[in-house]
Each structure stands twice: as C-alpha cells, then as structure tokens.
Design a protein around this motif. Structure first.
Motif, short mmCIF file in Angstrom:
data_model
loop_
_atom_site.label_atom_id
_atom_site.label_comp_id
_atom_site.label_asym_id
_atom_site.label_seq_id
_atom_site.Cartn_x
_atom_site.Cartn_y
_atom_site.Cartn_z
N ASN A 70 12.75 -6.66 -7.57
CA ASN A 70 13.66 -5.73 -6.79
C ASN A 70 13.08 -5.46 -5.20
N GLU A 71 13.58 -6.39 -4.15
CA GLU A 71 13.09 -6.32 -3.36
C GLU A 71 12.98 -4.75 -2.40
N GLU A 72 13.87 -3.83 -2.86
CA GLU A 72 14.33 -2.65 -2.27
C GLU A 72 13.08 -1.74 -2.81
N CYS A 73 12.48 -2.01 -3.95
CA CYS A 73 11.24 -1.26 -4.40
C CYS A 73 9.80 -1.78 -3.72
N VAL A 74 9.97 -3.02 -3.42
CA VAL A 74 8.68 -3.37 -2.72
C VAL A 74 8.68 -2.76 -1.32
N ARG A 75 9.84 -2.68 -0.64
CA ARG A 75 9.94 -2.20 0.72
C ARG A 75 9.73 -0.67 0.57
N GLN A 76 10.05 0.05 -0.58
CA GLN A 76 9.66 1.36 -0.60
C GLN A 76 8.12 1.65 -0.86
N ALA A 77 7.78 0.82 -1.44
CA ALA A 77 6.19 0.92 -1.58
C ALA A 77 5.43 0.56 -0.27
N VAL A 78 5.73 -0.23 0.42
CA VAL A 78 5.16 -0.60 1.61
C VAL A 78 5.29 0.49 2.62
N ARG A 79 6.54 0.99 2.79
CA ARG A 79 6.67 2.12 3.57
C ARG A 79 5.98 3.56 3.22
N THR A 80 5.88 3.63 1.89
CA THR A 80 4.84 4.70 1.41
C THR A 80 3.39 4.48 1.88
N GLY A 81 2.90 3.11 1.41
CA GLY A 81 1.76 2.92 2.01
C GLY A 81 1.37 3.28 3.64
N LEU A 82 2.19 2.73 4.36
CA LEU A 82 2.26 2.91 6.01
C LEU A 82 2.13 4.64 6.04
N GLY A 83 2.96 5.32 5.35
CA GLY A 83 2.94 6.82 5.37
C GLY A 83 1.80 7.39 4.96
N LEU A 84 0.87 6.69 4.17
CA LEU A 84 -0.08 7.35 3.81
C LEU A 84 -1.57 6.67 4.48
N ASN A 85 -1.32 6.12 5.75
CA ASN A 85 -2.14 5.40 6.56
C ASN A 85 -3.04 4.46 5.80
N ALA A 86 -2.48 3.69 4.94
CA ALA A 86 -3.16 2.85 4.00
C ALA A 86 -3.07 1.41 4.35
N ALA A 87 -3.82 0.66 3.83
CA ALA A 87 -4.07 -0.86 4.10
C ALA A 87 -2.98 -1.44 3.27
N ILE A 88 -2.18 -2.28 3.63
CA ILE A 88 -1.06 -3.03 3.11
C ILE A 88 -1.56 -4.50 2.75
N ASN A 89 -1.78 -4.70 1.22
CA ASN A 89 -2.01 -6.06 1.06
C ASN A 89 -1.03 -6.96 0.91
N LYS A 90 -0.89 -8.06 1.84
CA LYS A 90 0.09 -8.97 2.09
C LYS A 90 0.41 -9.84 0.87
N ARG A 91 -0.62 -9.82 -0.22
CA ARG A 91 -0.58 -10.69 -1.24
C ARG A 91 -0.98 -9.79 -2.43
N SER A 92 -0.08 -9.40 -3.58
CA SER A 92 -0.34 -8.72 -4.61
C SER A 92 -0.07 -9.61 -5.93
N VAL A 93 -0.46 -9.02 -7.13
CA VAL A 93 -0.28 -9.58 -8.28
C VAL A 93 0.40 -8.50 -9.27
N PHE A 94 1.39 -9.15 -9.99
CA PHE A 94 1.82 -8.29 -11.03
C PHE A 94 1.07 -8.66 -12.52
N ASP A 95 0.55 -7.58 -13.09
CA ASP A 95 -0.13 -7.89 -14.55
C ASP A 95 0.51 -7.36 -15.86
N ARG A 96 0.34 -7.94 -16.75
CA ARG A 96 0.86 -7.10 -18.25
C ARG A 96 -0.42 -6.40 -18.71
N LYS A 97 0.10 -5.20 -18.70
CA LYS A 97 -0.79 -4.14 -19.48
C LYS A 97 -0.44 -4.06 -21.09
N ASN A 98 -1.21 -4.46 -22.00
CA ASN A 98 -0.67 -4.62 -23.10
C ASN A 98 -1.08 -3.38 -24.13
#
Length: 493
Positions: A70-98
C-alpha cells in the motif's frame, strides 16, 4: 554524544540498600499507520467492526494470495522518518518473521529486519522549561499487525478476530537513552505529538493504535549495561511510567539479594502493580528471518522524499520557536500550546492581530483549565476562537475589566453568543466616565472620615477604598481610572 554513555544524573538515581542505581530504558513503539487500507491488502482499517468483518483473502492467508504494498503506508513511514530527523533508506526489504500463533494466519509476520525503511534519527524531549534531552532513534520499520485472540467468548474455546490482521504498523525503536520513568513518559508524549502533527498515526492508546514494548535494565552509575527485561504491549503513558518504576525496583531487589537478572519478556499488571514473566530468553523464538519472496525490495528516489518533505506541516519544535519569537511567549506557555496541533491552531486564531501574551493567558488558564475540568478537548470547546478573540479585544479596548471578562467567559461557555453584543445588551461595560467614578469616590470619602485619616498613615489601605468603589459601581469601574482618582483625592502618591 551517544547517550548511553550519558553521565549519570544524581536526580534520576534510585536509592537501593547497597547504594544508588541507574535505570536504563529503551522503547519500541508500535504505531498504527493512518491509512484507509491495510499494508498488503485493500481491507478496511476502521476500528470497531464486527469480528472478522474487515478481512480479505490475503489477511486470512488463503493459498495463492499475494501481498501488494500500500503506497500510502510507505508515504506515511517516510513522512514520519522526516519528522524524526532520521535517515530515509531509499532501498528497504520486507522479511518474513516466522512464528506460530493462532492469531497469525500465515504462520509468519511480514516485517523488516536488516534493511528498514528509516534509519537513525533523534528527538528533542523537554523535561521542564529549562531541561531538555536528546533521544536517539535507532530505526523505524513497517510491519503488519497480528489478529486478536479472544478468550472470554466461550467456556472451552478461544475465538480469533482477524480485523487487525495485516494492519500497517510502524515500529519505532529508540536507543537506550532514557534514564527514568518521567523521561520515558515525556519521550512517548513527544513522539505521539509528532505523529499526530504529521497525521501518520492518531496516537489513540485506548484503541491500541499506539503501544510500547519497554526495555528496562539497572546498573551502578558508570557500570556497563545490565541485563534487560522487556515489558510487552503497555498501552498508556501512565502505565509505561508505573511499569518502569516497578520493574527497576524488582531488578534492584534481586541483584541486592545476590541473584542475577534473567533476560525475559514480561507483562505489566496495573491492577496488581507488578510485572510478571511471560517467557524467558531460553524459550524465546528464533524467528528465522528471510526476505519475503512475494515482495520486491522497496525502492524510491530523492524526488519522492523531497515531495513528501515539502508538504510536511510545521512540526512542534519549529512551531514552539516561532510562538516564542512571534508572540513573545515564555518557553513553557509555547510548549503547552504546541502539545496538540488543534490547540496550537486555536491559539493562533485567537492571537492573530492581537496581543499574543494576553491571548495565550486566556487560552491556557481560562479555556484549557475549564476544558480539563469538564474532560473535553479543544475541538469540543463551547467557546470558539473567534468568541475568545472578541473577549480579548474588549479587554484591550478597556470596554471591560479582567473581572467582567471572567463573567463574560462564563456566559459564552454556557449560552454562547457574540461577546460585544452580550456586553452591550447586558450593560457589562466598565465605567470609564471619570465623572461617575469621582462621584462614587466622593460619597465613600464623605461617609468614612476615620478611614481617610488611616489611609494617610497606611497607604496599603487604599485597597479598601478600591473595593468599596467597585462595589458601588457593580464591579464596572475601570480599575486604572479608579486607582488614579482615589490617589489624587486622598493625597497619596
């Protein structure tokens, strides 16, 4: 400065039988992302639906169903990162946590492990008007929520509600930079404020939309970090504070009795005021993370980040600085006003084109005081910003005194109406006609010759005359004019 090497603060230490102890706290905040649909499906995220009403085939893990981001969730995560003065990683990976649990239909949770969407950042946290700390953020990653097991619906069976299954969460992990329950509470309050300003999480802890896993360890000041215990799923700021205090004292007691702390996961029970073991490290899961084969790595460019940054709202720290410089407010008043975006907006509407300090005074002391007393927030205020602004104008124009203004505020709160019209129709204007005030003063002086003699010896008795003249004018005499006339007539400098 890396804060877990922050020097021990004597004010934050806990006294034990063998001397002082320092608490070290790190928090993992799970914040539900504000979006209409879930992280990997189009199901609704609305709260309070019938059990299993908001569940797609993806959420229920039916065979062959594939997740779609869901692109909106990605946008919200990046906006939050910017609000936390944090580094935004232009490449990230989804993992399965079993892991296997009845409310996790896939048998794994889609999360991010080694390559999260947001890297290191920091938050400035005010502990008092004069004391601020900086709390490091280690990472923010996106993951899906699990469903909910319900054990109280049937005498012999547990039911599972998958409405929350697949809802997007941001897990925001702090560094172990916090040193007391109060610091942790202030940090969560500040983080919640930032999320609410950005609009990426509503911060509603009662609904479970913001909850914390609290990591607590204790050590002698200056010693290496102790063994930590994690208290899972604490869902109120007050309980976070209580859980830290209780857990720190439990650990200190064990160590002082010659024992050692086992690394384990615990739960806080507010009714009993204690933490209890949920599972020990020995039983802890090996989650066997691996990249999710159904999801490509998440990649975006600088332009995507720049566009999100350009549309961020003014955040609390910037707004606080502006309120101090633009309206001449004290740091304390400014921080009270910016604690919620709606409060700050209300204040600005009252202060626009007026004396900022007077506006802040009425908003904080009268309005917020009354709202707190009645358990309302500023959105539900019976007195609008325009009405309160009108009241501040009437004081500024000397049409009414501060005392009359409190009566007017009461009328606006209970009945509503236009402040100027109310003052006109109810005859609430203060008397600035010096002739009328002089007449009242002359009568009081003539009737009280003994008091006139006393006031010459003891000028502080002027207050008695002010009170009498106010009474005679029905509280409407202009206090400034009245004081001047009395001093002149009584010969007091």
């Amino acid at each position: 400065m890396n804060a877990h090497v922050r020097p021990a603060d004597p004010k934050r230490l806990i006294k034990g039988a063998t001397g002082d102890w320092e608490i070290v706290i790190g928090l993992e905040i799970h914040a539900q992302v504000t979006s209409n649909a879930k992280l990997f499906s189009g199901s609704s995220t609305a709260f309070g639906g019938e059990p299993n009403a908001h569940v797609s085939l993806v959420d229920a893990a039916m065979p062959g169903m594939l997740p779609v981001i869901n692109e909106e969730c990605v946008r919200q995560a990046v906006r939050t990162g910017l609000g936390l003065n944090a580094a935004i990683n232009k490449r990230s990976v989804f993992d399965r946590k079993n892991y296997f649990y009845p409310d996790l239909p896939q048998g794994y949770q889609i999360s991010q492990f080694k390559h999260p969407i947001v890297g290191e950042g920091e938050i400035a946290v005010d502990l008092s008007p004069t004391e601020q700390i900086s709390v490091g953020i280690e990472r923010l990653h996106l993951e899906q929520d699990a469903g909910k097991s319900m054990h109280d619906q049937h005498p012999t069976m547990s039911f599972v509600d998958l409405n929350r299954s697949g809802v997007a969460l941001m897990e925001i992990v702090s560094r172990p930079d916090l040193r007391s329950a109060d610091e942790a509470k202030a940090y969560v309050s500040k983080l919640r404020t930032i999320l609410r300003y950005i609009g990426s999480c509503d911060g509603d802890m009662e609904k479970g939309n913001l909850r914390a896993d609290v990591n607590v360890s204790v050590r002698k000041p200056g010693a290496p970090l102790g063994t930590r215990c994690e208290i899972k799923n604490v869902n109120s700021i007050r309980f976070i504070g209580q859980a830290i205090e209780v857990e720190a004292r439990r650990q200190i007691g064990i160590i002082e009795d010659g024992g050692t702390i086992d690394q384990e996961t615990r739960l806080y029970d507010p009714a009993k005021g204690e933490t209890r073991s949920l599972r020990s490290k020995e039983e802890a899961h090996d989650y066997r993370y691996f990249p999710d084969p159904d999801l490509l790595p998440l990649e975006f460019d600088d332009a995507f980040i720049a566009e999100l940054k350009a549309h961020l709202p003014e955040l609390p720290d910037a707004k606080k600085e502006r309120f101090i410089s633009q309206y001449g407010l004290s740091p304390y008043d400014a921080s009270v006003l910016v604690a919620e975006r709606e409060q700050a907006d209300y204040f600005e509407a009252v202060a626009k084109g007026r004396d900022g300090k007077a506006a802040a005074n009425w908003v904080i002391n009268e309005l917020f005081g009354r709202l707190n007393k009645e358990g309302k927030d500023v959105v539900a205020s019976p007195v609008s910003a325009a009405q309160l602004g009108g009241l501040v104008d009437l004081i500024g124009e000397s049409v009414i005194s501060g005392k009359i203004a409190k009566d007017l505020f009461e009328i606006l709160w209970t009945e509503g109406g236009d402040p100027r019209e109310i003052v006109e129709t109810r005859g609430m204007k203060q008397v600035t006609d010096t002739g009328a005030i002089e007449k009242a003063v002359d009568e009081i002086i003539a009737a009280n010759p003994d008091k006139v003699e006393q006031v010459k010896l003891k000028p502080t008795m002027l207050g008695w005359f002010v009170g009498q003249a106010m009474k005679a004018s029905g509280g409407k005499a202009n206090p400034q004019a009245l004081n001047e006339i009395l001093k002149k007539k009584l010969g007091i400098e």
